[in-house]
Motif scaffolding. Sequence first.
Motif, PDB file in Angstrom:
ATOM      1  N   TRP A 173      48.934  38.472  41.113  1.00 38.37           N
ATOM      2  CA  TRP A 173      50.192  38.432  40.388  1.00 38.37           C
ATOM      3  C   TRP A 173      50.018  38.903  38.950  1.00 38.37           C
ATOM      4  O   TRP A 173      50.908  39.532  38.375  1.00 38.37           O
ATOM      5  CB  TRP A 173      50.799  37.034  40.424  1.00 38.37           C
ATOM      6  N   GLN A 174      48.839  38.617  38.359  1.00 35.07           N
ATOM      7  CA  GLN A 174      48.583  39.132  37.013  1.00 35.07           C
ATOM      8  C   GLN A 174      48.575  40.657  37.024  1.00 35.07           C
ATOM      9  O   GLN A 174      49.151  41.313  36.151  1.00 35.07           O
ATOM     10  CB  GLN A 174      47.243  38.607  36.484  1.00 35.07           C
ATOM     11  N   PHE A 175      47.938  41.245  38.040  1.00 37.39           N
ATOM     12  CA  PHE A 175      47.907  42.708  38.176  1.00 37.39           C
ATOM     13  C   PHE A 175      49.329  43.253  38.294  1.00 37.39           C
ATOM     14  O   PHE A 175      49.698  44.233  37.623  1.00 37.39           O
ATOM     15  CB  PHE A 175      47.083  43.094  39.403  1.00 37.39           C
ATOM     16  N   LEU A 176      50.142  42.617  39.128  1.00 37.67           N
ATOM     17  CA  LEU A 176      51.510  43.096  39.344  1.00 37.67           C
ATOM     18  C   LEU A 176      52.359  42.964  38.085  1.00 37.67           C
ATOM     19  O   LEU A 176      53.160  43.851  37.765  1.00 37.67           O
ATOM     20  CB  LEU A 176      52.156  42.327  40.497  1.00 37.67           C
ATOM     21  N   LEU A 177      52.210  41.862  37.379  1.00 38.25           N
ATOM     22  CA  LEU A 177      52.970  41.690  36.140  1.00 38.25           C
ATOM     23  C   LEU A 177      52.647  42.791  35.136  1.00 38.25           C
ATOM     24  O   LEU A 177      53.547  43.358  34.504  1.00 38.25           O
ATOM     25  CB  LEU A 177      52.675  40.314  35.535  1.00 38.25           C
ATOM     26  N   LYS A 178      51.367  43.107  34.994  1.00 39.94           N
ATOM     27  CA  LYS A 178      50.983  44.193  34.072  1.00 39.94           C
ATOM     28  C   LYS A 178      51.504  45.536  34.564  1.00 39.94           C
ATOM     29  O   LYS A 178      51.998  46.354  33.776  1.00 39.94           O
ATOM     30  CB  LYS A 178      49.452  44.237  33.925  1.00 39.94           C
ATOM     31  N   ALA A 179      51.407  45.770  35.875  1.00 39.01           N
ATOM     32  CA  ALA A 179      51.846  47.052  36.435  1.00 39.01           C
ATOM     33  C   ALA A 179      53.330  47.291  36.212  1.00 39.01           C
ATOM     34  O   ALA A 179      53.756  48.437  36.013  1.00 39.01           O
ATOM     35  CB  ALA A 179      51.530  47.105  37.928  1.00 39.01           C
ATOM     36  N   PHE A 180      54.128  46.219  36.205  1.00 39.45           N
ATOM     37  CA  PHE A 180      55.567  46.375  36.027  1.00 39.45           C
ATOM     38  C   PHE A 180      56.027  46.121  34.596  1.00 39.45           C
ATOM     39  O   PHE A 180      57.229  45.962  34.338  1.00 39.45           O
ATOM     40  CB  PHE A 180      56.309  45.473  37.013  1.00 39.45           C
ATOM     41  N   GLY A 181      55.059  46.094  33.666  1.00 37.20           N
ATOM     42  CA  GLY A 181      55.409  46.087  32.254  1.00 37.20           C
ATOM     43  C   GLY A 181      55.621  44.729  31.624  1.00 37.20           C
ATOM     44  O   GLY A 181      56.050  44.645  30.471  1.00 37.20           O
ATOM     45  N   PHE A 182      55.294  43.635  32.330  1.00 35.92           N
ATOM     46  CA  PHE A 182      55.468  42.298  31.772  1.00 35.92           C
ATOM     47  C   PHE A 182      54.129  41.813  31.200  1.00 35.92           C
ATOM     48  O   PHE A 182      53.518  40.868  31.698  1.00 35.92           O
ATOM     49  CB  PHE A 182      56.003  41.346  32.849  1.00 35.92           C
ATOM     50  N   ASN A 183      53.698  42.487  30.151  1.00 34.58           N
ATOM     51  CA  ASN A 183      52.355  42.258  29.606  1.00 34.58           C
ATOM     52  C   ASN A 183      52.220  40.888  28.960  1.00 34.58           C
ATOM     53  O   ASN A 183      51.150  40.264  29.039  1.00 34.58           O
ATOM     54  CB  ASN A 183      52.011  43.364  28.600  1.00 34.58           C
ATOM     55  N   GLU A 184      53.259  40.411  28.305  1.00 28.10           N
ATOM     56  CA  GLU A 184      53.171  39.093  27.668  1.00 28.10           C
ATOM     57  C   GLU A 184      52.993  38.003  28.719  1.00 28.10           C
ATOM     58  O   GLU A 184      52.161  37.106  28.567  1.00 28.10           O
ATOM     59  CB  GLU A 184      54.434  38.824  26.837  1.00 28.10           C
ATOM     60  N   GLU A 185      53.778  38.083  29.776  1.00 28.39           N
ATOM     61  CA  GLU A 185      53.657  37.098  30.849  1.00 28.39           C
ATOM     62  C   GLU A 185      52.303  37.193  31.541  1.00 28.39           C
ATOM     63  O   GLU A 185      51.771  36.196  32.028  1.00 28.39           O
ATOM     64  CB  GLU A 185      54.764  37.296  31.886  1.00 28.39           C
ATOM     65  N   ALA A 186      51.721  38.405  31.587  1.00 32.14           N
ATOM     66  CA  ALA A 186      50.453  38.608  32.296  1.00 32.14           C
ATOM     67  C   ALA A 186      49.245  38.086  31.529  1.00 32.14           C
ATOM     68  O   ALA A 186      48.207  37.797  32.136  1.00 32.14           O
ATOM     69  CB  ALA A 186      50.269  40.101  32.587  1.00 32.14           C
ATOM     70  N   ALA A 187      49.358  37.964  30.215  1.00 29.97           N
ATOM     71  CA  ALA A 187      48.209  37.571  29.394  1.00 29.97           C
ATOM     72  C   ALA A 187      47.678  36.198  29.832  1.00 29.97           C
ATOM     73  O   ALA A 187      48.372  35.189  29.752  1.00 29.97           O
ATOM     74  CB  ALA A 187      48.612  37.539  27.924  1.00 29.97           C
ATOM     75  N   GLY A 188      46.437  36.197  30.327  1.00 26.02           N
ATOM     76  CA  GLY A 188      45.791  34.957  30.752  1.00 26.02           C
ATOM     77  C   GLY A 188      46.398  34.314  31.988  1.00 26.02           C
ATOM     78  O   GLY A 188      46.099  33.152  32.297  1.00 26.02           O
TER      79      GLY A 188
END
Length: 487
Positions: free
Chosen positions: A460-475
């Motif tokens: 899910w971290q990979f997917l969040l970054k892939a779709f541009g949700f970098n803040e949510e993906a951090a950690g």
Amino acid sequence: MNTSTTTSWNNVRAAFKNIWGYDDFRFPQGEIIRSLLEKQDALIVLPTGGGKSICFQLPALLQTGLTLVISPLVALMENQVQELHQLKLPAALLHSELPTHQRRQTLQALERQQLRLLYLSPETLLSTPVWERLCQPQLKINGLILDEAHCLVQWGDTFRPAYLRLGAVRPALLKCKPAGTKISIAAFTATADPIAQQTIRNVLQLQQPKPFLISPYRQNLNLKIQIVWTPRGRCQQLLKFIQARQKQTGLVYVRSRRESEELTEWLGSLGYATAAYHAGLSPEERRAIEASWLSGKSQFVVCTCAFGMGINKPDVRWVVHYQSPQLLSEYIQEVGRGGRDGKPSDALTLISEPTGWLNPEDKQRREFFVDKMRSQYQDAQQLVKKLPPQGDVATIAKQYRDGAIALALLHSAGQLEWKDPFHYRKRASGTSQSLAQLSAAQEKVQKQMTQYLNTRECRWQFLLKAFGFNEEAAGFRCENCDNCSCR
């Protein structure tokens, strides 16, 4: 908020309750509906099951005039219009499979301004009989809705080139309408990374669109990738997975019509009540399979990507990808069919071992699509030398094989622009990129899926970054995907 605004918004909520029976909107449904009622352009990215269709159906029903809903699949149109008809609402659809008498009735209803919602594909929208009627000055058009807008990005270049002409629709319609007419455009999808969002904005020529971007993360979806070493092993792992979920509703996604039929026959021989669903079925066959699955008579359906868009079944407990999808956007759409009731749902993807020596199917499939894409780009590059400085799509499509696709590719590369939905004009080379650059960018998007399959980080971290949700993906760690569970 003044008193009159409050009163009118109370009327909106009252209509919502009267039609659909809900007391209030889910975030951000209310904000999206308000934006569309104010005739603002919008780009809406909501997770699957987020209630997107109500967001454009309600504003359309509350206004005098017509809203056009551009939809990619006949099954999706039929499902939404059938639901609206059950509510006795003025909606219709047009597509190439309609019986002649039904098509005539819909065109007559359009001319008489008896409709609030008209569903149609990009190709049908740009067909002569429909376009001529839409251009009638007396026909009031409030807005264009692009449903499943990710299809513009996935299919527009090399499969459904009519998508890339949609940006010329609004200016052309406005020329036919009374002065002061305003037509808004809203694009709805469950999956669009920042690059896809920009493509949608550019192609549709959105004017200061209001963005509604919600993370695709669903904590109840448990993601897992599993390596299978042989074709037989792939079958056995699928069977083992299904056997562990007796009487639980699911979906099995495959890549081709042939695979859906062969797998259905094998599972049927083992006593499973299932069916093969693909674009080659008649509307009646598709509706029968959907009804059987929705009612619980069939535990699962073996289907291509033609199944699922717009079909709402809350209690899907599992989704299997028998092979990996080509694109992450496809993957997130399809796993999102599971667990819409908020309860846990397992999403399993079966892939060949990394070298592909023992089971080369996945590798061969990837190479086939990449080779086909490169060939289409090369053909387009050859065609650009032969194209007149300006012309029309119909003529080019008749003169050259895949001529319409070549024009779409040249448009994506910035080498031509649309004067209207039917006529193009070549641009100066200094304003464009090469088709080789465009091809390389598309291959990069396809490689993203391979990176996801092989990642060791939280899926899910990979997917969040892939779709541009970098803040949510951090950690971020979901704690329930296969990578998190192994730590």
